[in-house]
Scaffold this motif. Structure first.
Motif, short mmCIF file in Angstrom:
data_model
loop_
_atom_site.label_atom_id
_atom_site.label_comp_id
_atom_site.label_asym_id
_atom_site.label_seq_id
_atom_site.Cartn_x
_atom_site.Cartn_y
_atom_site.Cartn_z
N UNK A 1 0.62 -1.02 -0.16
CA UNK A 1 -0.07 0.10 -0.37
C UNK A 1 0.70 0.94 0.20
N UNK A 2 2.17 1.61 0.44
CA UNK A 2 2.76 2.77 0.39
C UNK A 2 3.05 2.78 -1.39
N UNK A 3 3.91 2.07 -2.01
CA UNK A 3 4.34 1.71 -3.22
C UNK A 3 2.52 2.25 -3.81
N UNK A 4 2.04 2.07 -3.71
CA UNK A 4 0.22 2.60 -3.79
C UNK A 4 -0.03 3.68 -4.04
N UNK A 5 -0.08 3.59 -2.07
CA UNK A 5 -0.08 5.56 -2.47
C UNK A 5 1.16 6.95 -2.82
N UNK A 6 2.00 5.86 -2.87
CA UNK A 6 3.08 7.06 -3.91
C UNK A 6 2.92 6.91 -5.12
N UNK A 7 3.01 6.06 -5.81
CA UNK A 7 2.64 6.00 -7.73
C UNK A 7 1.14 6.60 -7.42
N UNK A 8 -0.05 6.32 -6.54
CA UNK A 8 -0.45 7.67 -7.06
C UNK A 8 -0.89 9.54 -7.20
N UNK A 9 0.54 9.13 -5.66
CA UNK A 9 0.97 10.68 -5.60
C UNK A 9 1.56 11.38 -6.46
N UNK A 84 8.41 -0.03 1.09
CA UNK A 84 8.40 1.08 1.81
C UNK A 84 9.53 2.27 1.14
N UNK A 85 10.72 1.60 1.43
CA UNK A 85 11.76 2.42 0.74
C UNK A 85 11.15 2.94 -0.71
N UNK A 86 10.28 2.80 -0.89
CA UNK A 86 10.26 4.10 -2.43
C UNK A 86 9.22 5.08 -1.77
N UNK A 87 8.46 4.70 -1.06
CA UNK A 87 7.69 5.57 -0.67
C UNK A 87 8.37 6.15 0.51
N UNK A 88 8.82 6.31 1.71
CA UNK A 88 9.18 7.20 2.44
C UNK A 88 10.73 8.05 1.90
N UNK A 89 11.07 6.42 1.16
CA UNK A 89 12.69 7.36 1.09
C UNK A 89 13.05 7.73 0.05
N UNK A 90 12.52 7.35 -0.94
CA UNK A 90 12.41 7.63 -2.71
C UNK A 90 11.26 8.80 -3.27
N UNK A 111 8.59 9.93 12.46
CA UNK A 111 8.11 9.85 12.77
C UNK A 111 6.44 9.07 12.26
N UNK A 112 6.67 9.88 10.44
CA UNK A 112 5.47 9.05 9.92
C UNK A 112 5.29 7.38 9.69
N UNK A 113 7.20 7.00 9.23
CA UNK A 113 7.06 5.31 9.93
C UNK A 113 7.16 4.69 10.89
N UNK A 114 7.00 5.28 12.22
CA UNK A 114 6.56 4.85 13.59
C UNK A 114 4.88 5.10 12.44
N UNK A 115 4.54 5.83 12.59
CA UNK A 115 2.84 6.25 12.66
C UNK A 115 2.22 4.91 12.26
N UNK A 116 2.27 4.48 10.94
CA UNK A 116 2.53 3.57 9.64
C UNK A 116 2.68 2.47 10.44
N UNK A 117 3.64 1.59 10.89
CA UNK A 117 3.59 1.33 12.11
C UNK A 117 2.84 0.87 13.16
N UNK A 118 2.06 1.47 13.37
CA UNK A 118 0.83 1.07 14.78
C UNK A 118 0.53 0.42 15.29
#
Length: 221
Positions: A1-9, A84-90, A111-118
């Motif tokens: 889902x991180x990659x999908x959201x990143x691609x859409x953005x 995750x790397x594509x979304x958070x770092x890339x 902090x955003x990655x921490x929230x994602x893993x909550x």
């Protein structure tokens, strides 16, 4: 889902693309360091536990079993690790760099990655036993700083190598060295706390002293 959201953005919402995501393979040595760090964080402390008699491994487990489990799970985990790397770092981090100071951007993305893993953190808290109203907030608090500092480590690997591939391999190696050991010989108290301590120290050091390769780019509002 991180990659999908990143691609859409990147393609449909902001339409700012992914040119600065880190589309390089990196050098062979980068991958050696990535695996070495994962082994240091998990395997080293587990070996120390075994040698000191802190946490004994089952008698019927051997190195071949551990390696076989690792290779299978590592190959599968490369896909979500890349996501995750594509979304958070890339994608996220380069855009935060354009709006905030380097340190603030690194902390915010962590902090955003921490929230994602909550959701995972909450499940861990419920598995501790006792009153979940106490155990869940406790595990959330304990995980906050190590998770953010680990994100800084991820960011440094990506920034210094300019490679999503290297960051992805480290991500998968970190997860699967841990899971392979836990699923075969188990993780004792030293192993579980060692990685949090080292990543916290390393993250703080990188945040304070490291030279970050931050590319300037046009900010799209």
């Amino acid at each position: 889902m991180v990659a999908v959201g990143t691609y859409i953005a990147g393609r449909l919402v902001f339409r700012d693309g992914f040119e600065d995501a880190g589309w390089q393979w990196g050098k062979p040595g980068h991958y050696v360091y990535a695996f070495g760090l994962a082994l240091f964080l998990w395997a080293f402390s587990r070996i120390v536990e075994q040698l000191l008699g802190i946490y004994e491994a089952p008698k019927d487990v051997n190195i071949t079993t551990i390696l076989a489990e690792f290779l299978l799970s590592f190959t599968i985990t490369l896909i979500p690790a890349f996501s995750e790397e594509f979304g958070w770092r890339g994608y996220l981090l380069p855009r935060l760099f354009t709006r905030y100071s380097t340190r603030y951007a690194l902390l915010l993305h962590g902090f955003i990655t921490w929230v994602w893993h909550l959701p995972v953190v909450v499940v861990m808290g419920t598995q501790l036993g006792g009153n979940p109203l106490i155990s869940v907030p406790l595990i959330m608090l304990i995980s906050l700083i190590p998770t953010i500092m680990h994100a800084v480590v991820f960011a440094y690997i990506w920034s210094s190598t300019q490679s999503l591939a290297v960051a992805t391999v480290y991500h998968a190696a970190f997860d699967e060295v841990r899971d392979s050991i836990e699923g075969t010989v188990g993780l004792g108290p030293l192993s579980q706390n060692w990685q949090m301590l080292i990543l916290t120290i390393l993250g703080i050091a990188l945040l304070w002293k490291a030279k970050w390769k931050v590319k300037s780019r046009k900010v799209l509002d």
